[in-house]
Design an enzyme around this catalytic site. Structure first.
Site, PDB file in Angstrom:
ATOM      1  N   ARG A 157       0.849  -1.199   0.000  1.00 13.85           N
ATOM      2  CA  ARG A 157       0.000   0.000   0.000  1.00 13.85           C
ATOM      3  C   ARG A 157       0.882   1.245   0.000  1.00 13.85           C
ATOM      4  NH1 ARG A 157      -1.431   1.915   4.666  1.00 13.85           N
ATOM      5  NH2 ARG A 157      -2.115  -0.038   5.575  1.00 13.85           N
ATOM      6  N   TYR A 167     -17.808  16.550 -14.988  1.00 15.65           N
ATOM      7  CA  TYR A 167     -18.096  15.139 -14.800  1.00 15.65           C
ATOM      8  C   TYR A 167     -19.077  14.954 -13.637  1.00 15.65           C
ATOM      9  CZ  TYR A 167     -17.310  10.204 -13.890  1.00 15.65           C
ATOM     10  OH  TYR A 167     -17.490   8.858 -13.682  1.00 15.65           O
ATOM     11  N   ASP A 224      -9.005  18.539 -14.418  1.00 15.13           N
ATOM     12  CA  ASP A 224      -9.314  17.157 -14.780  1.00 15.13           C
ATOM     13  C   ASP A 224      -9.030  17.061 -16.280  1.00 15.13           C
ATOM     14  OD1 ASP A 224     -10.473  14.790 -15.593  1.00 15.13           O
ATOM     15  OD2 ASP A 224     -12.173  14.951 -14.225  1.00 15.13           O
ATOM     16  N   LYS A 254      -9.772   5.856 -18.809  1.00 10.26           N
ATOM     17  CA  LYS A 254     -10.176   6.376 -20.107  1.00 10.26           C
ATOM     18  C   LYS A 254      -9.012   6.317 -21.102  1.00 10.26           C
ATOM     19  CE  LYS A 254     -13.793   7.027 -17.563  1.00 10.26           C
ATOM     20  NZ  LYS A 254     -14.138   8.305 -16.954  1.00 10.26           N
TER      21      LYS A 254
HETATM   22  C1  LIG Z   1     -14.487   8.778 -15.681  1.00  8.13           C
HETATM   23  C2  LIG Z   1     -14.134  10.127 -15.263  1.00  8.13           C
HETATM   24  C3  LIG Z   1     -13.791  10.407 -13.940  1.00  8.13           C
HETATM   25  C4  LIG Z   1     -13.832   9.379 -12.836  1.00  8.13           C
HETATM   26  O1  LIG Z   1     -12.922   8.350 -13.050  1.00  8.13           O
HETATM   27  P1  LIG Z   1     -13.138   6.819 -12.575  1.00  8.13           P
HETATM   28  O2  LIG Z   1     -11.913   6.148 -13.043  1.00  8.13           O
HETATM   29  O3  LIG Z   1     -14.392   6.337 -13.237  1.00  8.13           O
HETATM   30  O4  LIG Z   1     -13.285   6.850 -11.093  1.00  8.13           O
HETATM   31  C5  LIG Z   1     -13.436  11.705 -13.640  1.00  8.13           C
HETATM   32  N1  LIG Z   1     -13.427  12.682 -14.566  1.00  8.13           N
HETATM   33  C6  LIG Z   1     -13.759  12.450 -15.843  1.00  8.13           C
HETATM   34  C7  LIG Z   1     -13.720  13.559 -16.830  1.00  8.13           C
HETATM   35  C8  LIG Z   1     -14.125  11.171 -16.240  1.00  8.13           C
HETATM   36  O5  LIG Z   1     -14.470  10.946 -17.514  1.00  8.13           O
END
Ligand SMILES: *Cc1c(COP(=O)(O)O)cnc(C)c1O
Length: 381
Positions: free
Chosen positions: A48, A101, A173, A198
């Site tokens: 961890r 998001y 983000d 993603k």
């Molecule tokens: C999917 C997504 C998240 C969250 O990510 P996870 O891996 O699903 O927890 C945050 N911001 C954006 C823009 C996303 O597309």
């Protein structure tokens, strides 16, 4: 080093003492033995806290954003929550884009509001709207560009500058653009977060998150909380994200090319009322997108005529595009924000920012664009 070279090599130099693996091994050991009580070999104690596969990934992630430091988490939300917990205290205030998001909004409105943290949502396309919302209590400006799902662009440099003049941390983000197309730290942002689920992972086979930053003091506190809170990715997941990252540039080039074709096709179609894609000259911030991003990326959204019934018929007839949440994988996906990804946003809020029932979001994959256009054509017919 250029982007693709870093994507392939950073964090993964062959270790000749252990046989010279060209690919980072998956270190599954949860704990590491030591010969004496006070000297763990190579500093490793417990996975961890630190794990060699995760360390390799974290070096690569940092390199992709030209950051000094990278930290990997078990999901994008885990990365966001750990970063915000590190910065915010009771009574603090956040300013966020109003078109972000859905999960980030839910995190701020449920988990953080409960601890006395409030958030104001503003139209971040206008830097002055962001600066006007700053109060003495504001600690964080949270940005997404392109935004989700309306593909709005904010001026990261001017907002990050204004925030830093007020002593406020700016977080971007960067999931939609990926580090291949946009590097917010170079535009003045304090930290970048990614859902590596993603584009960085890129194959829809792993859930992960990351924070990249160059501020040493914030990094130290974040690393402490990464261990303290413990939302770390498994070594197998780290391996998958690393493997995906190696082809990021190749994929982003194809995603952008295909998305441009899909956007242009939809724009001309009589059953489509509007197309939101920063690569189109008709996008209101096309010029800013061109300055801020290396290419417009694989995400776009479109408004169909005929409201929910038309959207349902269209979604039901698509074959090559799968109807699914998530984005950024090699396969093309389609999403209905109002009932899927953004259903946790109150309907009144959704309408206010423009997420209508007729809005459809596309994550354009790397298939042959002729097949993608043919699928859209038959479904729209
Ligand atoms: C999917 C997504 C998240 C969250 O990510 P996870 O891996 O699903 O927890 C945050 N911001 C954006 C823009 C996303 O597309």
């Amino acid at each position: 080093m250029k982007f693709s070279t870093k994507a392939v090599h950073s964090g993964e130099q062959p270790d000749f003492k252990s046989g010279g693996d060209v690919v980072s091994p998956i270190h599954l050991s949860a704990t590491f033995a030591r010969r004496e009580v006070d000297k763990p070999p190579k500093g490793l104690e417990y996975s961890r806290t630190e794990n060699p596969t995760r360390s390799a990934l974290e070096k690569k992630l940092a390199a992709l954003e030209n950051a000094k430091f990278g930290l990997a988490f078990s999901s994008g939300m885990a990365a966001e929550a750990t970063l915000l917990l590190t910065i915010l205290s009771e009574g603090d205030h956040v300013v966020a884009g109003d078109d972000l998001y859905g999960g980030t909004r839910r995190l701020l409105e449920t988990t953080f509001r409960k601890f006395g943290v409030s958030t104001s949502y503003v139209d971040s396309r206008h830097t002055t709207m962001v600066t006007k919302a700053l109060t003495r209590k504001t600690k964080v400006v949270w940005l997404e560009s392109p935004s989700n799902p309306l593909m709005r662009i904010c001026d990261i440099r001017s907002i990050a500058n204004a925030a830093s003049k007020h002593g406020v941390v700016s977080i971007v983000d960067n999931t939609f653009a990926s580090p291949c197309l946009q590097n917010p730290l170079e535009l003045g942002a304090t930290a970048v977060v990614h859902s590596t689920t993603k584009y960085i992972g890129g194959h829809s086979d792993v859930v992960g998150g990351a924070v990249m930053l160059s501020d040493k003091e914030l990094y130290a506190r974040l690393k402490f909380n990464q261990n303290s809170i413990g939302a770390v990715p498994s070594p197998i997941d780290c391996f998958l994200v690393m493997r995906g990252a190696k082809t990021l540039q190749l994929r982003m080039e194809r995603h952008s090319e295909n998305a441009m074709r899909v956007a242009s096709y939809l724009l001309r179609h009589p059953k489509v009322a509007a197309v939101h894609y920063p690569g189109l000259p008709s996008h209101p911030q096309h010029g800013l997108a061109e300055r801020q991003m290396r290419a417009p990326g694989g995400m776009l959204s479109a408004e169909l005529r005929g409201g929910l019934p038309a959207v349902k018929r269209f979604l039901g007839r698509l074959r090559t595009f799968s109807l699914a949440e998530s984005l950024g994988g090699v396969e093309s996906l389609v999403d209905h924000p109002a009932t899927m990804t953004h259903s946790s946003v109150p309907a009144s809020e959704r309408e206010k920012v423009g997420v209508s029932d007729g809005l459809v979001r596309f994550s354009v994959g790397i298939e042959d664009s002729e097949d993608l256009l043919a699928d859209l054509k038959q479904a729209l017919r």
